[in-house]
Design a protein around this motif. Sequence first.
Motif, PDB file in Angstrom:
ATOM      1  N   ARG A   1       2.204   0.350   9.492  1.00 54.20           N
ATOM      2  CA  ARG A   1       1.350  -0.778   9.155  1.00 54.20           C
ATOM      3  C   ARG A   1       0.572  -0.409   7.905  1.00 54.20           C
ATOM      4  NH1 ARG A   1       2.555  -5.567  11.817  1.00 54.20           N
ATOM      5  NH2 ARG A   1       3.145  -5.097  13.939  1.00 54.20           N
ATOM      6  N   TYR A   2       0.423  -1.374   7.008  1.00 60.83           N
ATOM      7  CA  TYR A   2      -0.241  -1.115   5.752  1.00 60.83           C
ATOM      8  C   TYR A   2      -1.303  -2.172   5.509  1.00 60.83           C
ATOM      9  CZ  TYR A   2       3.754   1.928   5.061  1.00 60.83           C
ATOM     10  OH  TYR A   2       4.710   2.903   5.222  1.00 60.83           O
ATOM     11  N   THR A   3      -2.202  -1.876   4.573  1.00 64.49           N
ATOM     12  CA  THR A   3      -3.221  -2.848   4.210  1.00 64.49           C
ATOM     13  C   THR A   3      -2.555  -4.031   3.516  1.00 64.49           C
ATOM     14  OG1 THR A   3      -4.832  -1.076   3.928  1.00 64.49           O
ATOM     15  CG2 THR A   3      -5.331  -3.205   2.896  1.00 64.49           C
TER      16      THR A   3
ATOM     17  N   ASP B   1      -4.209  -8.618  -0.935  1.00 71.37           N
ATOM     18  CA  ASP B   1      -5.428  -9.438  -0.890  1.00 71.37           C
ATOM     19  C   ASP B   1      -5.057 -10.926  -0.900  1.00 71.37           C
ATOM     20  OD1 ASP B   1      -7.896 -10.585  -1.131  1.00 71.37           O
ATOM     21  OD2 ASP B   1      -8.433  -9.587  -3.014  1.00 71.37           O
TER      22      ASP B   1
ATOM     23  N   ALA C   1      -2.704  -7.515   9.417  1.00 70.84           N
ATOM     24  CA  ALA C   1      -1.906  -6.311   9.231  1.00 70.84           C
ATOM     25  C   ALA C   1      -0.749  -6.678   8.312  1.00 70.84           C
ATOM     26  CB  ALA C   1      -1.392  -5.775  10.560  1.00 70.84           C
TER      27      ALA C   1
ATOM     28  N   TRP D   1       1.840 -10.987   5.778  1.00 72.15           N
ATOM     29  CA  TRP D   1       0.567 -10.982   6.471  1.00 72.15           C
ATOM     30  C   TRP D   1       0.824 -11.367   7.931  1.00 72.15           C
ATOM     31  CZ3 TRP D   1       1.612 -13.240   1.836  1.00 72.15           C
ATOM     32  CH2 TRP D   1       0.913 -12.790   0.708  1.00 72.15           C
TER      33      TRP D   1
END
Length: 378
Positions: A17-19, A22, A47, A56
């Motif tokens: 899992r990554y950020t 934006d 996530a 997303w």
Amino acid sequence: MGSNTALLPEKKAERPRYTPVDLDRHPAVEALLARLGLGAFDRDSLAAPVGRNDAWAGRTTGGRSVFVKRLVGSDPAEVERRMKRLLAFHLWAPDLPAEALRGPDFLGYDRDAALVVFELVDGARNGAELMVDETFDAALATTIGAAVGQLHTAVPAADADWDRSVPYQPPLEALHGLSPATFDSLSFGELQGWRLMQQDADLRGAVTRLREWEAEAPLVPTHCDLRVDQLLITGDTVYLTDWEEFRLADGARDVGSFAGEWLYRSVLDIVTTRGDTVFVDLELTHEMVLSRGVAKMQRLMPLVRDFWRGYRTARPEVDDRFAARAAAFAGWHLLDRLMAGASRASRLSGIERAAAGIGRGVLLQPEKFIDTLGLGDL
């Protein structure tokens, strides 16, 4: 592989899992969610599952758990083609038989922004996790095989404007040479891999023959990029994601990809303790590598036969060369996995080279490996 290769235990699979990217940089995402009546994302729940696209996953203020994907790529025309193929499948999917392979519930899209929205399948595990944890069993393989068979026998609408182009893989032109732009974009490991394949005249000939066989094959609705990590399993329900390569094509591609996944896994397992009755802390000789490779294949290939049994139940009639093409595609799958690993490395590892060598052998003489892969007569 040499005598300095150690036998290692394998860790339990964990999903990366990554950020997320934006959301403020992509206002079209929440604009689409609003048009669909889903509400905005709860930013604290977001996530980003790993993948080549922006994604997303999270809850919305409307109380829904959703997955949003934004197709990305350097070539806008190719992004549009991927979007068209994906929509062709998901807009047709409601007409499929209940048992056919399908994706999570499709909630909507914005074609201009290359966005698609799906119901998030909470609590699902993907097939790669089950593979590594050794909980991918015969019943699941049979169910997936039958679902793929149902997809391949489904009949599109007479006016369906679906892609009929031949998928890029295996890339015959690249086996003869890379463009300067492609060359400059590759890692050193990838350049090693391409150099090995481009210098192999027999391999190029085998890919040419496979392309010729494929040109004579019946065209059926085909996923064309089937991998076990794209399978989502929750209870008795199986979903398949990432339909961007969907088109009318040779169904042997999907069957060969599934077989290739397990063939590749069996090679990787040579240097792990998966399936061993006792943990052995030792180093592997060349002879041990060979004997363990045979043992690992004998342990995992029955799952391909279970898949094949389910497939043939749903699709009892296939052309005479179908199994040979599926075996050849399974062989190419190992070479494709080699290049996928090389994209993240500065050099090719010994086990990746071993997998590629086995894949090459299958691709060159696919008829000899039909039974070994579990694709023989039932």
